[in-house]
Design an enzyme around this catalytic site. Structure first.
Site, mmCIF file in Angstrom:
data_model
loop_
_atom_site.group_PDB
_atom_site.id
_atom_site.type_symbol
_atom_site.label_atom_id
_atom_site.label_comp_id
_atom_site.label_asym_id
_atom_site.label_seq_id
_atom_site.Cartn_x
_atom_site.Cartn_y
_atom_site.Cartn_z
ATOM 1 N N ARG A 107 -1.420 -9.219 9.844
ATOM 2 C CA ARG A 107 -2.838 -9.294 10.197
ATOM 3 C C ARG A 107 -3.636 -10.013 9.116
ATOM 4 N NH1 ARG A 107 -6.517 -4.126 11.468
ATOM 5 N NH2 ARG A 107 -4.870 -3.162 10.280
ATOM 6 N N TYR A 108 -3.236 -9.852 7.864
ATOM 7 C CA TYR A 108 -3.893 -10.532 6.748
ATOM 8 C C TYR A 108 -2.921 -11.580 6.220
ATOM 9 C CZ TYR A 108 -6.639 -6.243 7.000
ATOM 10 O OH TYR A 108 -7.391 -5.197 7.444
ATOM 11 N N ARG A 111 -0.234 -10.550 3.294
ATOM 12 C CA ARG A 111 0.580 -9.331 3.306
ATOM 13 C C ARG A 111 0.983 -8.928 4.721
ATOM 14 N NH1 ARG A 111 -4.756 -8.738 2.278
ATOM 15 N NH2 ARG A 111 -5.900 -6.852 2.832
ATOM 16 N N CYS A 120 9.379 10.408 10.000
ATOM 17 C CA CYS A 120 8.677 10.857 8.795
ATOM 18 C C CYS A 120 9.289 12.179 8.339
ATOM 19 C CB CYS A 120 7.203 11.094 9.080
ATOM 20 S SG CYS A 120 6.336 9.657 9.695
ATOM 21 N N CYS A 124 2.047 14.691 10.969
ATOM 22 C CA CYS A 124 0.654 15.060 10.731
ATOM 23 C C CYS A 124 -0.064 14.979 12.069
ATOM 24 C CB CYS A 124 0.015 14.090 9.752
ATOM 25 S SG CYS A 124 1.071 13.745 8.332
ATOM 26 N N CYS A 127 -2.127 11.873 12.960
ATOM 27 C CA CYS A 127 -1.503 10.561 12.730
ATOM 28 C C CYS A 127 -2.077 9.470 13.648
ATOM 29 C CB CYS A 127 0.001 10.659 12.952
ATOM 30 S SG CYS A 127 0.835 9.074 12.703
ATOM 31 N N ARG A 129 -0.753 6.557 14.068
ATOM 32 C CA ARG A 129 0.336 5.805 14.714
ATOM 33 C C ARG A 129 1.176 6.739 15.566
ATOM 34 N NH1 ARG A 129 1.317 2.605 9.904
ATOM 35 N NH2 ARG A 129 0.101 0.720 10.187
ATOM 36 N N ASP A 298 -8.851 7.009 12.142
ATOM 37 C CA ASP A 298 -8.839 6.030 13.230
ATOM 38 C C ASP A 298 -8.960 6.735 14.578
ATOM 39 O OD1 ASP A 298 -8.504 3.776 11.563
ATOM 40 O OD2 ASP A 298 -6.378 4.276 11.338
ATOM 41 N N ASP A 335 -11.116 1.297 9.429
ATOM 42 C CA ASP A 335 -10.327 0.235 10.047
ATOM 43 C C ASP A 335 -10.961 -0.038 11.405
ATOM 44 O OD1 ASP A 335 -8.311 -1.622 10.377
ATOM 45 O OD2 ASP A 335 -6.757 -0.256 9.635
ATOM 46 N N LYS A 342 -9.982 -3.813 7.921
ATOM 47 C CA LYS A 342 -10.532 -2.670 7.199
ATOM 48 C C LYS A 342 -11.799 -3.095 6.465
ATOM 49 C CE LYS A 342 -6.117 -0.506 5.983
ATOM 50 N NZ LYS A 342 -5.176 -1.588 6.349
HETATM 51 C C1 LIG Z 1 -3.903 -1.745 5.936
HETATM 52 C C2 LIG Z 1 -3.110 -2.898 6.226
HETATM 53 C C3 LIG Z 1 -2.553 -3.660 5.189
HETATM 54 C C4 LIG Z 1 -2.763 -3.345 3.747
HETATM 55 O O1 LIG Z 1 -4.101 -3.525 3.431
HETATM 56 P P1 LIG Z 1 -4.695 -3.258 1.984
HETATM 57 O O2 LIG Z 1 -6.166 -3.328 2.225
HETATM 58 O O3 LIG Z 1 -4.171 -4.336 1.118
HETATM 59 O O4 LIG Z 1 -4.227 -1.927 1.528
HETATM 60 C C5 LIG Z 1 -1.834 -4.772 5.544
HETATM 61 N N1 LIG Z 1 -1.626 -5.116 6.834
HETATM 62 C C6 LIG Z 1 -2.153 -4.402 7.848
HETATM 63 C C7 LIG Z 1 -1.897 -4.826 9.241
HETATM 64 C C8 LIG Z 1 -2.899 -3.269 7.572
HETATM 65 O O5 LIG Z 1 -3.392 -2.549 8.581
HETATM 66 S S1 SF4 Z 2 0.297 10.182 8.993
HETATM 67 FE FE1 SF4 Z 2 1.770 9.639 10.634
HETATM 68 S S2 SF4 Z 2 3.061 8.066 9.698
HETATM 69 FE FE2 SF4 Z 2 2.038 9.136 8.014
HETATM 70 S S3 SF4 Z 2 3.443 10.766 7.416
HETATM 71 FE FE3 SF4 Z 2 2.005 11.657 8.871
HETATM 72 S S4 SF4 Z 2 3.041 11.453 10.837
HETATM 73 FE FE4 SF4 Z 2 4.083 10.058 9.446
#
Ligand SMILES: *Cc1c(COP(=O)(O)O)cnc(C)c1O
Ligand code: SF4
Length: 390
Positions: A107-108, A111, A120, A124, A127, A129, A298, A335, A342
């Site tokens: 996305r960026y 990175r 995991c 949580c 979560c 995701r 989120d 985010d 973010k």
């Molecule tokens: C959060 C995230 C990152 C890491 O972002 P930082 O702001 O550098 O911590 C990289 N890629 C994606 C898709 C993200 O959601």
């Molecule tokens: S927040 Fe989601 S991805 Fe992170 S440790 Fe908890 S369950 Fe796993």
């Protein structure tokens, strides 16, 4: 003790320790009930909850009735999880929309996220995701990994790989080693960041052998001509999570030359007070963990009961500014839904005034100490006044 066999035996024992601990974690409705969790949830609700998102409560979170609310709320399934609001999304931060390959999100420009596994050491309940995490299955295979390495090599702007998931440290050493060796061949990558909850979920997993293995992979060598630093972003939400075994696990990482930063999620009933956040953030710094991000939760489905209203959240964060040293303060992050990125949530503490007749750039800043709006003047670079000396 037999000198040549000692260390090997020790390795086996340590690996067995964390694996055994994991296998004893609470993962079924029956075990939950037996341990005194979920008194208000009926069998049908429980089935539905588990279908949406697996249950896993490791022993460090399991002290039954003595569990403080701040820990219990993070792991105990509740019927509120079955309430979905229309604003909530299956993939709240648009990971899928930016995923050119299985297991990779880009996305960026500089990175990428790599999800080696969806498992995991704890599940949580908030979560974000949750639609991907848990539910058995997904683990990247060799072909996936080869494709990811090829992609990164073809995008030399990628400077950092963020391993997330799932939790990268849930993988056994040999599997993790294989993945890290593959990623180390990407010559533009100088940082590999591990996003993990393992230091609180399963601290025994941070073995000296794991730290040693990571250390060995960071230095430049004949195999990997470029150095690459590993950083760990530890997900920790409540001061009560900083128990002795967790503090020791964090210490092993930092002593091993791996910097650790902290990530927390602002959660209603867990850490949504100045006091809880102060204790958490100071606790992190006292354990050599620099608080990096405090996330506003989120919009994941079934997580509304964890959200503090945004304005209240901004005010709460603002209240920390006057209280905590800069070392303790993370950025407060939102985010934007749909993968729009973010942003740091700046508290409404800075206003710009209209230009004055005599020029000058005037701002008003809200003092965290007195609550007053304090005018601050900066030189106006465009009015020529910089030339006159007095
Ligand atoms: C959060 C995230 C990152 C890491 O972002 P930082 O702001 O550098 O911590 C990289 N890629 C994606 C898709 C993200 O959601
Ligand atoms: S927040 Fe989601 S991805 Fe992170 S440790 Fe908890 S369950 Fe796993």
């Amino acid at each position: 003790m037999n000198g040549s066999q000692g260390p090997r035996q020790k390795n086996t024992t340590r690996a067995a320790t964390w694996a055994a601990e994991l296998s004893q974690a609470i993962s079924s409705p029956e075990k939950l009930k037996r341990a005194g969790f979920c008194a208000r949830v009926n069998a049908e609700e429980m089935t539905q909850i588990k279908e949406n998102f697996d249950i896993l409560i490791p022993s460090s979170f399991q002290t039954h009735l003595n569990l403080p609310d701040s820990l219990r709320r993070q792991v105990e399934p509740s019927r509120e999880e079955l309430i979905f609001y229309p604003e909530e999304l299956e993939d709240p931060i648009g990971d899928e929309a930016h995923s050119p390959l299985r297991g990779l999100t880009h996305r960026y420009p500089d990175r990428v996220l790599v999800k080696l596994t969806h498992l995991c050491g704890i599940y949580c309940r908030f979560c974000f995701r949750r639609y991907k995490v848990s539910q058995g299955g997904h683990q990247l295979n060799r072909q996936d990994l080869t494709a990811i390495v090829k992609y990164v090599q073809e995008h030399p702007a990628i400077w950092e790989v963020v391993l997330t998931g799932g939790d990268p440290f849930i993988l056994p050493d040999p599997v993790l080693l294989r993945a890290l060796e593959a990623l180390r061949t990407c010559s533009s990558v100088r940082v590999i960041r591990f996003h993990t909850r393992i230091p609180t979920a399963l601290p025994s997993r941070i073995t000296p052998e794991l730290v040693q293995m990571m250390r060995g992979l960071m230095e430049a060598s004949e195999r990997f001509p470029h150095p690459c630093r590993f950083w760990v972003a530890a997900h920790i939400n409540a001061p009560e999570e900083l128990a002795e075994d967790t503090r020791a696990a964090l210490g092993r990482l930092v002593d091993g030359g791996i910097p650790v930063i902290g990530q927390s999620v602002l959660l209603k009933g867990v850490n949504d007070s100045s006091e809880a956040l102060t204790n958490l953030l100071r606790g992190l710094v006292q354990n050599r963990v620099k608080p990096y991000y405090l996330h506003y939760p989120d919009l994941a489905q079934g997580t509304e009961h964890f959200r503090v209203p945004l304005e209240e959240a901004i005010n709460l964060y603002a209240s920390l500014r006057g209280r905590l040293s800069g070392l303790c303060l993370p950025q407060f992050i939102l985010d934007i839904p749909g993968g729009k990125g973010k942003i740091p949530l700046q508290p409404e503490n800075l206003r710009r005034s209209k230009a004055h007749a005599k020029g000058g750039d005037v701002w008003h800043a809200l003092s965290p100490l007195t609550g007053e709006w304090i005018p601050i003047r900066y030189p106006d670079r465009f009015d020529g006044s910089a030339q006159s000396q007095s």
